[in-house]
Design a protein around this motif. Sequence first.
Motif, short mmCIF file in Angstrom:
data_model
loop_
_atom_site.label_atom_id
_atom_site.label_comp_id
_atom_site.label_asym_id
_atom_site.label_seq_id
_atom_site.Cartn_x
_atom_site.Cartn_y
_atom_site.Cartn_z
N TRP A 246 1.18 -0.68 0.39
CA TRP A 246 -0.28 -0.03 0.20
C TRP A 246 0.96 1.05 0.17
CZ3 TRP A 246 -5.02 -0.15 1.71
CH2 TRP A 246 -6.32 -1.51 2.00
N LEU A 258 -2.32 8.89 -4.77
CA LEU A 258 -2.87 8.32 -5.81
C LEU A 258 -2.66 8.37 -7.34
CD1 LEU A 258 -5.73 10.84 -4.46
CD2 LEU A 258 -5.73 8.44 -4.21
N GLY A 261 -0.74 5.52 -7.77
CA GLY A 261 -1.57 3.34 -8.03
C GLY A 261 -2.32 4.26 -8.97
N ALA A 262 -2.91 5.26 -9.58
CA ALA A 262 -3.03 4.53 -10.80
C ALA A 262 -1.87 4.58 -12.00
CB ALA A 262 -3.58 6.39 -11.18
N PRO A 265 -0.14 0.34 -11.32
CA PRO A 265 -1.34 -0.53 -10.44
C PRO A 265 -0.46 -2.27 -9.92
CG PRO A 265 -1.53 -0.51 -13.22
CD PRO A 265 -0.65 0.67 -12.89
N VAL A 271 -4.39 1.79 -1.68
CA VAL A 271 -3.97 3.58 -1.32
C VAL A 271 -4.23 4.17 0.04
CG1 VAL A 271 -3.94 5.77 -2.44
CG2 VAL A 271 -3.86 3.86 -3.68
N VAL A 319 -7.85 7.90 -10.50
CA VAL A 319 -8.35 7.27 -9.74
C VAL A 319 -9.19 5.80 -9.89
CG1 VAL A 319 -8.02 9.30 -8.06
CG2 VAL A 319 -10.72 8.54 -8.98
N ILE A 322 -6.45 2.06 -10.20
CA ILE A 322 -5.65 2.35 -9.22
C ILE A 322 -6.75 0.99 -8.85
CG2 ILE A 322 -5.93 1.60 -6.51
CD1 ILE A 322 -6.10 5.06 -6.78
N SER A 323 -5.81 -0.24 -9.18
CA SER A 323 -6.00 -1.70 -8.65
C SER A 323 -5.65 -2.30 -7.54
CB SER A 323 -5.49 -3.00 -9.77
OG SER A 323 -5.84 -2.33 -10.95
N VAL A 326 -9.08 1.44 -1.51
CA VAL A 326 -9.09 3.05 -1.38
C VAL A 326 -9.17 3.54 0.03
CG1 VAL A 326 -9.11 5.47 -2.23
CG2 VAL A 326 -8.98 3.60 -4.03
N ASP A 355 -16.15 0.65 -9.59
CA ASP A 355 -14.74 -0.27 -9.00
C ASP A 355 -15.06 -1.01 -8.18
OD1 ASP A 355 -11.73 0.36 -8.25
OD2 ASP A 355 -12.28 0.68 -6.37
N HIS A 359 -14.18 0.82 -1.12
CA HIS A 359 -13.35 2.34 -0.88
C HIS A 359 -14.27 2.82 -0.02
CE1 HIS A 359 -16.31 3.82 -3.89
NE2 HIS A 359 -16.09 2.73 -4.58
#
Length: 436
Positions: A246, A258, A261-262, A265, A271, A319, A322-323, A326, A355, A359
């Motif tokens: 993370w 962020l 993360g984008a 991945p 994140v 965002v 992101i895989s 969050v 997603d 999150h």
Amino acid sequence: MVLLGLMTLVVCGCTSSGPSHLAITVHPASTTLFDQPVRIQVGGLSPGQAVSVRLSSVDSHGVRWSSHAVFRADGRGVLDLSRSPARSGSYRGVNPMGLIESLQPGSPLHSDPAYSWGPAPRRFTLTVSAAGSITGHKSFSRRASSPGVRAKDETLRATGFYGQYWLPAPGSPRRPALLAFGGSEGGLGGQLLGAGLASAGYPVLNIAYFGAPGLPAQLKNIPLEYFARALRWLARQPQVLAHDIWVSGFSRGSEAALLLGAHYPSLVHGVIASSPSDIAFGADPGPGAAWTFHGRPVPFSLVFSTATPVVDPAADIAVQKISGPVFLDCGTYDQTWASCAYAAAIQRRLSAAHDRYPHILYRYTGAGHLAGSLVPYEPYSTYSLYTSGAVEGATPLANASADASLWPHLLAFLAHHQVLNQTVTLPATPPPAARP
């Protein structure tokens, strides 16, 4: 009586107007970690008696910190800080950890804004006074990390990044690891965050990305590849689950978290963005970009808003790419920027992209920008806050109360992250005290 029997100190020879037998208890009785609440009680008082309680401690740098508050005993002659409101002093109202959270250094010239823990347990001393005379003392100990937790300095020369690696105690099971960093303050902070997470079993690599030896002096043109180098190093460590890493960033650092993360991945699997922005802003100070990727500036907003999000599609952080899970947090009284509006935008964009990962946003009413520090029960100098202009929050301890509430939510999310995609709004008020 069983409750008051824990860690009881009997003090005789009190003033004529005071009690003859005073019982001061602190629970838990053993040495506690900094992130554990304690319950403080005083028994043997007269019903309704006015009592002053002072807390003092000397940190590892030799700086004395202290706080105090005035209370009244209940009808049984008992003072319980988890129920009794402070009527005056370093804080007001009911706050079980108020004396610890409101500790201040003895001198406004003290350079380090945070209480310095060091490797050994620190001693905290309670002094109870009634009718102007001291009637009792009680000491207890707290420490920054669990026994066996280690911190190892990492250098640019050896690893290509500047940081500190926090390892859980030997024999701990392999768990997700975190790459953590701060915001526009620069330098290497977050040692207490690393100590706390490592004590909970999570390896943490805490890095600086500017304002440290060998690094840029300002938040300007920071390559995302610098963070990726640290992520790859972290994945190679034997204590780490290489496919469960993370990133955690606060304030301006949330942009980097962020963005990582984008853009990465395969390296970033979750994140944590505290007091976040879903928009990339420019250098601090400007002009220019704060971040670069493959040698090119990351698009950034030319306008910085403290009130509402700036509509600037080129600066939006993707965002939705992101895989992983969050975790977001913000305070509604944030005067630095509109972190709750930005966090809500992240939530909407993740939901719109369908997603598949959890999150969640924890939104604290009355808390400010510094609620995103995550670390609970950390004595922090208000002198430095006034100097930096960072005094925020609807009440003096709103940020501290939000962090104390947020910490167990973060640990639970790291352990399970089996939550519905939601926004949770909570008041920035003290959480319940430890129960005997």
